[in-house]
Each structure stands twice: as structure tokens, then as C-alpha cells.
Scaffold this active site. Structure first.
Site, PDB file in Angstrom:
ATOM      1  N   HIS B 317      17.884  45.998  77.005  1.00 14.73           N
ATOM      2  CA  HIS B 317      18.360  47.131  76.221  1.00 14.73           C
ATOM      3  C   HIS B 317      17.296  48.207  76.034  1.00 14.73           C
ATOM      4  CE1 HIS B 317      21.786  44.551  75.253  1.00 14.73           C
ATOM      5  NE2 HIS B 317      22.404  45.650  74.874  1.00 14.73           N
ATOM      6  N   GLY B 318      16.041  47.823  76.087  1.00 16.99           N
ATOM      7  CA  GLY B 318      15.016  48.843  75.913  1.00 16.99           C
ATOM      8  C   GLY B 318      13.617  48.289  76.026  1.00 16.99           C
TER       9      GLY B 318
END
Lengths: 379, 466
Positions: B317-318
Site C-alpha cells: 500500500h505504501g
């Protein structure tokens, strides 16, 4: 039945999408939005080139950036030039207020006929920048014989009685500004104004409602008001101010009134930067996109002087101002022979010295909370 | 380009649909490919090159993997393809994260690369990875037609924010798919619902979240409003996009997998992750969790597998520690549930839902704050940390202003509207009325969404950074 529903769905959806695509393409582009008082994005240019003698990666990157710039502008273009743009914006406004029952649309709301804009965010960066510039003007332009005054005009949200509305922390705002600009004598106007002092549909105050404010400022600066035969006249025009034009509230607009007196009948307004005389009240502006510009022929002039043809008071005033100064300016002449109005958003400090010699005039820094908090445009 | 934009709805889509339905079937994939490249290049012209390189390596290695499937070379080519994909993703997305942490640990000052993250790289990289693995496992045949493979990977309906479409699920549809009035109309309906979720709910909740963050006088109640609004904002933004992707897929004859199944009605975190971003969850299950051994290993190894998978999920996600912590946060609760909590949750009606909603609310606050300090501040604010008032006038203003929207969003994230709609539609009167009302409703939603788009400004999807 299912087939009918499917075909009907496809037909309606495609008719809408294809129909508006076609309409937007064939309709000539508009240059200006009258309702928003702003320029509309035109079809953007795209220029691509490839110089094989240069670095291939930098050429690719340059062209890529050109395409990105084009696509960004094109997105804005399609929004601005969409057919029936104002009708769609009104539909959105109606949906926000009537379906979602939100309190504001894009920060604007209407209360008791007045249109407001939410302004609850204290912008410390702007306040610091603006007060720094005012301090700069004080230190670099004024002489030690100038008497210096400061007055900050509350925006009309200050007088909003609704306790559930969003409001700026005015106490904190004034604390910050006044502690920074403590070189000037502060003239507090907050109890001299009410909500009624402002236009229903515009951010500005009404000239016919601030005669007492002008008299108060004159007396606080040690001058004496000499006008008589004060008359409030009507232009016989109604106008929709900036707040109304950017939204779709139902309003009859404001009546444009103005004040005249014996002093103003024998005075003239001069644009020092263009060397032209201008009317104190420019009635041509009432039908323009900015009717408030009627006062002193617009706020967008860097340096103007308002002067009596015959000096009687022996006093001069210099006002560093924003657009609020345009309507109170003529009323202040009652206490002075000559007033110089300086808008430092339109003129550089170095240029001011070419037109004004600061000796022993009264100097008034007169700004609104809106300009000090929401903008950062002082030169 | 965004689905929820005037250029897409009124320029790109009409042109693509017109050309697509006019050309013979054998050219349809080519039309999809070209339009997808234009769609992608619209926002990121330079990074088209990287996507095409990724597609090409997937194509070449896919053929090689299949050609040498009876020899060790198959595994070599699979490894090469996987490494290529992971290195591409790693360099663009994670290099600076590792460099910065290396600098912190060693005290050195290695210069970061500052590369702009190509939009959708996480999605199309995972699709290429799954393609290579599926060919290796024999779950799918290698695609010999470059156009078809490129069309699958770059397909604009799902290119930049999913759902992650497995090659084996669409392989047959690439060569043989049908188009019908019913399928097209289903697609339009699905797309319109997704558009409404994005524009009429997600975007406006985003404004509330922004207002909270800009506020200088937050109250306890405002922290809770923020938490709920942000959670709903992410759901409607992402599920709305998935709906649009699935709807567009249907218009072009494809059936993509569902990505959300009313996650907020879950009674456990285990159930939540079977309903939220299902294409990602199943991807990690099939390509990481099961290859690691899944739960058919020792208890210790099983715990290790859970942690690895959820750390990877968070990291996907990041490139920041808060995302890793977010993944590990769920790992902890998934393990606790698997070990003993699940059987209690099954009996604890109502409290199980509160448990899930509270944990997901806290997790999304963690998700929203790349700085751990601000995440702690926001979570603490829920419980009055910092000696703040419970409520103030600003909070009341926003609560009253967004009350209807929050109500709509809360009801909208349950199956209730769909159940009511279906129930009425099953009656003979309902069926007849829907024939007229439903198309008109779809038109009405399109009109209102257009109004918002014209009035609004730039409104990117949250999952674009992936």
C-alpha cells in the site's frame, strides 16, 4: 421486458453523454464567465518537437512535460467550456442545499438575506507576510513627523449572530496583528459597524452606512469634519455583488447608493500613475462586472489623490488601503484638504516615493481582515 | 486520466466505445490496447515506456516458461520474470524508503533517487507476476498474441486501481467474449453507481476530512467524525472505482471479479479481509501465503507466514512505516482470532460488529498518517488526549452540515439498499416500474455527477499512489 429496460438504459445514457459531447464541441468557446467574473480556459496549445542531436532522455522528458501541461489545461478547458455550465453549477448547488442539507456550498451560505463566505481558517503565513510589509512601509517610506494610525475593518462574518456558524478566531487575529503593528495608534471600528453596514451580496461595506465610521476616523486622527449638506443618492440600479454572482442564491441584489456633500461637490480625483483625472463616482462601472468599482473609479489603481479645489483644513492624509478604502475615501475628505490613497498591491514601494513626499501628513493604514488573512499580495 | 472527469466521460469514452463497437471482433483487443495506452499516457506519457517494457518482459518470459516447461529453464525464466517485475516495482516505489532508512541506521547520507511513482505500477506489476506464475503452474497457457496480452495488462478499466485481474480469469474472454444489450446496460448501471459513490459520497466525505485536518480547534467528537468519515471515504472511493472498472469491463464484454462485498458488516477481522479489496487478498493468498505453506505447517511457521503476508500487504500500500504497521496491526488481530477469539466473536452478536468497526477505524487512521507521531495524536484524540473539549461550535457546524451525507454513506455501505431494491424488483409491479424508473434514475445520477464535476476541481482516486 429486460431487453426493453436494457435498450432504454443504453439509449438514455448514450444520448446524454454523446449529446453533450457533441454540443460542447460545436458550441463556440466563451472567453469570460459573467457569473464568476473570471476568464475561462481556452483550448490549450500543444507543441512537440524532437531534436535528435540532443540528449534523447531530456528530449523525451521535455515532450512528456509538454503533454502533461496540455492534458492539465485540457481538463480545465472541458470543465470551463461545458455546455450549460451555469445550469449544471446551479443544479449542484441545489443538490448540496436541498438533498444533502449542507450548511454551505463551496464555503458560501445565505442567512437572513445576507450571503457569507466561510473564513474560519487563520492564515498565519499571510498575516505575517502582510504585517511584515506594513512594517516595511512604516520604516522605509514614512518620516518621523508623520502621525501613524491603524484600523482594521472586520469582515461581515464578524457580525454574524449565528453561534453555530464557522468564524475566524478574531481575538487571536487582532492580537497577532496589533502586537506586530504597535507603532501605530489603533482605531477600533468594531462597535461602529453592524451587519447592516455591509452589502447583502458582496464582501464590501455600504458607503451610505459608514458616514459615522468616517467621522469617527477623522476625529480619532485629530481632525475635524467640515462637510455639510450630506445627501444619500440612489443610482437607481440594483446589482449582484461578487458573492451572489459566484453562487445561485435567490436574491434581489443590493441597491447602489452613494453619498455626496458640499466638500465632494468641490473636489477632484487624480490618478497619479496615469496622470489623468477621474470621476469620484464612475457611474459607468455600475453595469460592469464589478459595480463596487464605481467608488473612486475602481480599487485597482495604485495611487490616487482626492483633493479639495480650495484648501481649508490645512491637513493632509495618506491612506494605505485595500478596496474598502474606495468607498470610505470620499467621506474622509470632510476632514482633510488632500488625501492620497495608496494600494500597495498595485504599486511598488519605490514608485510611491516618486509621487508622494512623506512629511507631516496623517498616515492611516486601513485594511480589512479579509485582505490581511486571506491574501498575500502586498508589494 | 480519471474516470470521474469530463475528458474521460465526454471525450475519451464516447470515442472508444464508438470505435470499439464498429470494428470487427479481431480488432477489438487492438482498440482496447491503443485506447488504454492513450488513457495511461494522458497522465504519465514518459512512464508508458516502463509499462510497455514490463508487458514485453511478461510476454517474452511467458512464452519461454511455457516452451521449456519440462526443463529447469522454465523455473529460471520464471525467476527472471519475477525478479524483473519486483526490481521495477522496488526501484520506483521502495528505493527511497530503503535509502532513507539505511541513512538513519548508518548515519550516512546516500542521496535518494526521487523517482516519480508511475501510476498503477503496483497493479499491473502484480498482474504480470500472476501471469508468469500461472503459466509456470500450468493454470494458464502463454498468450502468443502480444496485442492480447498487452490489452489484458494495460486495459484501462482496471489498469490504475484494480481490481487485480488474473490472466486465467480473462484468458478465454480475450479470444471469445460476447456483447449484448443486457451486458452493456448492466455495465452502464454498475459504472454509474460507482461514479455516484465516488463523486456524490467519497469526494464530499474527503472535504470533511480536509476540514478536520485544517481545523485548529479539534474536539473529541471531531476526531470521531474524522475517523468515521475517513473510513467511509476510503471505502466509497475505492469500491466506487472498482464498480466503475467492473462496469466498464462489462461494456467491453469482460467479467472482472468483485473487489468489495460490504466489508463493514463483518463480524471479525478475518471476515473483513474476505470482503475488503478481495482481489488483493486472494492474490497474496495464492502467490505468497500458500507457497509459504499457508496454515499447513507448524504453529510457529504459520505465525511467521501471517506476519510476512500482512507485512507485504501493508508494504504494497505504501513505502512508509505506517503502512507496514497497518499491515502488522491486522496480522496481530488475525492471529488472535485464529488462535481463540473467533469462536467468541461468532456468539457475540452486535459486539462483534463494534469490535470490527472500531479496529478498522483505528487502522485507517494509521493508514492516513505517514507520520507515526500524527497517527498517535489522532488516535489519542479519539479518547480526549491533549485535554481537548468533547465538542465545540466548529464540530457542531460540520456534524450538522454533513449529517445527511454521513447517514447516506452509513446506509450505503450495507446491503440494505440493494436488498430493498431487489425485493421490490421481484414483484410484478416492481419489475414493470423498474423498466422505466431505473434507466431514468441512471440518467439522473449521470446528470448530477456531471454537475458536480463541472463545479468541482481535481479529484484523484486515493489508490493512485499504488
Amino acid at each position: 421486458m429486460n431487453k426493453f429496460k436494457s435498450i432504454f438504459t443504453i439509449a438514455l445514457a448514450f444520448l446524454f453523454i454523446f449529446g453533450f459531447t457533441f454540443a460542447s464541441v460545436i458550441t463556440p468557446d466563451k472567453e469570460i464567465s459573467v457569473t464568476e467574473n473570471s476568464k475561462l480556459q481556452q483550448f490549450p496549445d500543444l507543441s512537440l518537437s524532437f531534436d535528435f542531436s540532443k540528449n534523447i532522455f531530456s528530449e523525451l522528458k521535455n515532450n512528456s512535460n509538454s503533454i502533461k501541461g496540455f492534458t492539465e489545461s485540457f481538463e480545465k478547458y472541458t470543465q470551463h467550456q461545458f455546455v450549460l455550465r451555469d445550469d449544471f453549477r446551479k443544479l449542484k448547488s441545489d443538490f448540496v442545499f436541498d438533498v444533502y442539507m449542507q450548511k454551505d456550498n463551496n464555503g458560501y451560505f445565505m442567512k437572513n438575506g445576507y450571503i457569507f463566505k466561510n473564513n474560519n481558517l487563520l492564515n498565519l503565513k499571510n498575516i505575517e507576510a502582510n504585517t511584515d510589509r506594513i512594517e516595511f512601509y512604516y520604516n522605509n517610506l514614512l518620516s518621523e513627523n508623520n502621525k501613524v494610525y491603524l484600523s482594521i475593518i472586520p469582515d461581515k462574518n464578524y457580525y454574524l449572530a449565528d453561534k453555530t456558524a464557522l468564524r475566524l478566531n478574531y481575538d487571536r487575529f487582532y492580537d497577532i496583528v496589533l502586537s506586530k503593528l504597535d507603532f501605530a495608534k489603533y482605531i477600533d471600528l468594531s462597535d461602529k459597524l453592524t451587519l447592516d453596514s455591509y452589502y447583502l451580496t458582496d464582501t464590501h461595506w455600504r458607503q451610505e452606512k459608514i458616514i459615522n465610521v468616517a467621522d469617527f476616523l477623522i476625529s480619532e486622527m485629530g481632525a475635524e469634519s467640515t462637510e455639510d449638506n450630506v445627501e444619500i443618492l440612489s443610482t437607481n440600479k440594483r446589482f449582484n455583488g461578487i458573492y451572489a454572482r459566484q453562487n445561485f442564491f435567490e436574491t434581489d441584489g443590493d441597491e447602489m447608493l452613494y453619498v455626496t456633500n458640499s466638500v465632494l461637490k468641490d473636489a477632484f480625483l487624480f490618478d497619479n500613475t496615469e496622470n489623468v483625472q477621474m470621476p469620484i463616482y464612475n457611474f459607468d462601472k455600475i453595469d460592469s462586472s464589478e459595480p463596487y468599482d464605481m467608488f473612486m473609479s475602481s480599487a485597482k489603481v495604485g495611487l490616487v489623490t482626492l483633493e479639495r479645489r480650495e484648501a481649508t483644513t490645512g491637513k493632509e492624509l495618506i491612506v494605505f488601503r485595500d478596496s474598502f478604502g474606495s468607498s470610505i475615501g470620499p467621506l474622509l475628505l470632510s476632514g482633510y484638504d488632500k488625501i492620497t490613497f495608496i494600494d500597495t498591491r498595485q504599486i511598488l514601494p519605490a514608485a510611491i516615493k516618486n509621487h508622494v513626499e512623506f512629511t507631516n501628513q496623517d498616515v492611516l493604514f486601513l485594511y480589512s481582515t479579509t485582505v490581511l488573512n486571506d491574501t498575500n499580495e502586498f508589494n | 486520466m480519471l474516470f470521474s472527469s469530463i475528458p474521460f466521460l465526454f471525450y475519451f469514452l464516447p470515442i472508444v466505445i464508438s470505435v470499439y463497437f464498429v470494428v470487427p471482433f479481431r480488432f477489438k483487443n487492438f482498440v482496447l490496447l491503443i485506447s488504454s495506452l492513450i488513457f495511461y499516457g494522458w497522465g504519465e506519457p514518459l512512464y508508458l515506456i516502463f509499462m510497455l517494457i514490463s508487458i514485453t518482459q511478461g510476454y517474452v518470459f511467458g512464452l519461454l516458461i511455457e516452451k521449456y516447461k519440462h526443463s529447469k529453464w522454465s523455473k529460471v525464466f520464471l525467476t527472471a520474470s519475477v525478479l524483473f517485475s519486483l526490481i521495477m516495482l522496488g526501484v520506483f516505489k521502495y528505493a527511497d524508503f530503503f535509502i532513507e532508512n539505511f541513512n538513519v541506521l548508518t548515519g550516512m547520507s546516500v542521496v535518494t533517487l526521487k523517482l516519480v511513482l508511475p501510476i498503477g505500477i503496483s497493479f499491473y506489476t502484480f498482474q504480470i507476476l500472476s501471469y508468469a506464475v500461472d503459466v509456470y503452474r500450468g493454470d494458464a497457457s502463454a498468450q502468443k498474441n502480444y496485442i492480447n496480452l498487452a490489452a489484458y495488462i494495460s486495459m484501462f478499466p482496471q489498469l490504475i486501481a484494480g481490481p487485480i485481474v488474473r490472466y486465467r480469469d480473462v484468458a478465454e474472454q480475450l479470444d471469445k467474449r460476447t456483447h449484448s444489450f443486457e451486458k452493456t446496460s448492466d455495465g452502464i448501471r454498475r459504472f454509474t453507481v460507482g461514479l455516484a459513490k465516488k463523486i456524490l459520497i467519497a469526494n464530499i466525505l474527503g472535504e470533511l476530512v480536509d476540514a478536520f485536518k485544517a481545523s485548529e480547534e479539534k474536539s473529541v467528537l471531531f476526531f470521531w467524525i474524522y475517523g468515521i468519515a475517513y473510513m467511509l471515504h476510503v471505502y466509497f472511493d475505492f469500491s466506487g472505482y472498482s464498480d466503475m472498472a467492473i462496469g466498464l469491463g462489462k461494456i467491453f464484454g469482460f467479467d472482472f471479479m468483485e473487489n468489495f462485498n460490504y466489508p463493514f458488516i463483518s463480524a471479525s477481522i478475518t471476515e473483513f479481509w474476505r470482503r475488503w479489496h478481495m482481489s488483493l487478498g486472494s492474490w497474496f493468498r495464492d502467490y505468497l501465503y500458500i507457497p509459504l505453506g499457508g496454515n499447513r505447517v507448524s504453529k510457529l511457521r504459520f505465525l511467521f507466514n501471517i506476519f510476512v503476508v500482512w507485512m507485504a500487504t501493508g508494504f504494497w500500500h505504501g513505502a512508509a512505516w505506517n503502512f507496514i504497521l497497518w499491515g502488522l496491526f491486522f496480522a496481530v488481530f488475525l492471529i488472535i482470532e485464529k488462535l481463540f477469539l473467533l469462536k467468541f466473536l461468532k456468539k457475540a452478536n452486535f459486539f462483534n460488529h463494534i469490535y470490527v468497526l472500531f479496529l478498522t477505524l483505528v487502522s485507517f487512521i494509521l493508514f492516513d498518517n505517514t507520520s507515526l507521531k500524527s497517527a498517535v495524536y489522532y488516535i489519542g484524540g479519539l479518547f480526549g488526549a491533549g485535554n481537548i473539549d468533547f465538542v465545540n461550535s466548529e464540530t457542531l457546524y460540520y456534524l450538522l452540515s454533513y449529517a445527511v451525507l454521513l447517514f447516506v454513506a452509513v446506509i450505503g455501505c450495507t446491503p440494505l439498499p440493494k436488498l430493498c431494491y431487489s425485493k421490490v424488483g421481484k414483484t410484478s409491479v416492481g419489475k414493470n416500474v423498474y423498466c422505466i424508473i431505473e434507466p431514468l434514475l441512471i440518467l439522473g445520477i449521470l446528470v448530477i455527477c456531471t454537475a458536480f464535476l463541472i463545479d468541482g476541481s481535481f479529484n484523484p482516486f486515493l489508490y493512485f499512489r499504488f
